[in-house]
Design an enzyme around this catalytic site. Structure first.
Site, short mmCIF file in Angstrom:
data_model
loop_
_atom_site.label_atom_id
_atom_site.label_comp_id
_atom_site.label_asym_id
_atom_site.label_seq_id
_atom_site.Cartn_x
_atom_site.Cartn_y
_atom_site.Cartn_z
N PRO A 1 4.03 0.58 3.57
CA PRO A 1 3.97 1.71 4.48
C PRO A 1 4.62 1.42 5.80
CG PRO A 1 1.86 0.58 4.36
CD PRO A 1 2.91 -0.31 3.84
N GLU A 2 5.56 2.24 6.12
CA GLU A 2 6.11 2.24 7.46
C GLU A 2 5.64 3.54 8.10
OE1 GLU A 2 10.26 1.06 7.52
OE2 GLU A 2 10.02 -0.06 5.67
N HIS B 1 -9.10 -3.59 -7.58
CA HIS B 1 -8.68 -3.69 -6.19
C HIS B 1 -9.18 -2.55 -5.30
CE1 HIS B 1 -6.39 -7.07 -7.49
NE2 HIS B 1 -5.59 -6.33 -8.23
#
Length: 268
Positions: free
Chosen positions: A2-3, A93
């Site tokens: 993620p940016e 997860h």
DNA sequence: AACACGCCCTGCGCGC
DNA sequence: TGCGCGCAGGGCGTGT
């Protein structure tokens, strides 16, 4: 993953889904992600209402009533998903499940580079300008690059100068600006700064509009992939023809990360 | 002080 | 088929 664009897409999704919702249950499913969940983590969140969701750099800020912020950083592989409680099923997860009545927020992160915590306030001094805000402009950009001996790509990715730009969008913005990734930041000319500031804003804004980039991990809160990856100019296109000049896209390493560039268009 | 590098993790694709 | 290696979008601590 993620940016800035991907984080922004998540923030907008969360706003739609959990604004004004009250936390009715918190399930802590692991010891933590980058750092451990503190002892009182679940108790701190219980019965509190999300009164606003916003973004600073690549951080997601869920403001809670009675003060405090649930701060989420997605790291490389973090996902925030909203589902109906009835359809929730444990996935590998999953680290945290926050219930809001009949909805659940799931935090899943297989590499565990993310971070989740509750903080009183969030004003870190080490975060730079927001690239989509007005105070990120040619003037502030020129002031920042002045005296910076590092290469322009590392400069763009350094969160203490400009936030939210990671490896993908640094490569893309430099390509669109026809600037070599190894150019020394302080050598950037006024003209180049103008072009770069404009392209950084365009690249990020356009990516938000396309729902972000999904290489392998990124999905929005509704589980949907973004579309930017279908439209990359250079990122991930090693050996393929440049979409402008047809020369071969090359890669190099800068600060341990792959840089994709067109030697012809960018003069390197 | 400013910058470069290794490391934190898991999973995947590739070459052998 | 299976194994080992390199690599992946971030950020922090450490060393020079």
């Amino acid at each position: 993953m993620p940016e800035l664009p991907e984080v922004e897409v998540v923030v907008r999704g969360l706003k739609q889904q959990i604004l004004n919702c009250e936390i009715t249950k918190v399930d802590v499913l692991s010891k933590g992600v980058r750092t451990r969940f503190p002892e009182n983590f679940a108790k701190n969140l219980l019965n509190r209402k999300v009164i606003d969701v916003s973004r600073r750099a690549k951080y997601i800020l869920c403001y809670l009533n009675m003060g405090g912020i649930l701060l989420i950083h997605l790291g490389m592989s973090g996902r925030v998903i909203i589902q109906q409680k009835a359809s929730y099923a444990f996935q590998k997860h999953n680290h945290l499940v926050v219930e809001f009545g009949n909805k659940v927020l799931i935090y899943n992160d297989y590499r565990r580079f993310g971070d989740i915590k509750v903080v009183k306030d969030f004003n870190p001094s080490n975060l730079g300008l927001e690239p989509l805000e007005e105070n990120f402009n040619v003037k502030t950009f020129m002031a920042l690059v002045k005296d910076k001996k590092t290469n322009i790509k590392s400069f763009l990715m350094n969160q203490k100068y400009v936030v939210g730009i990671g490896n993908i969008y640094a490569c893309e913005a430099l390509f669109l600006s026809k600037i070599s990734p190894i150019k020394i930041a302080s050598n950037i000319t006024l003209n180049e700064a103008q072009v770069m500031v404009k392209n950084i804003k365009t690249v990020l804004q356009s990516a938000i509009g396309q729902g972000g980039s999904s290489l392998k991990d990124f999905i929005n809160v509704n589980g949907e992939s973004g579309k930017v990856q279908n439209n990359f100019w250079v990122y991930g296109r090693k050996g393929m023809p440049c979409k402008i000049c047809k020369n071969e896209i090359k890669t190099t390493k800068q600060q341990g990360r792959s840089t994709f560039y067109c030697p012809n268009c960018q003069g390197f």
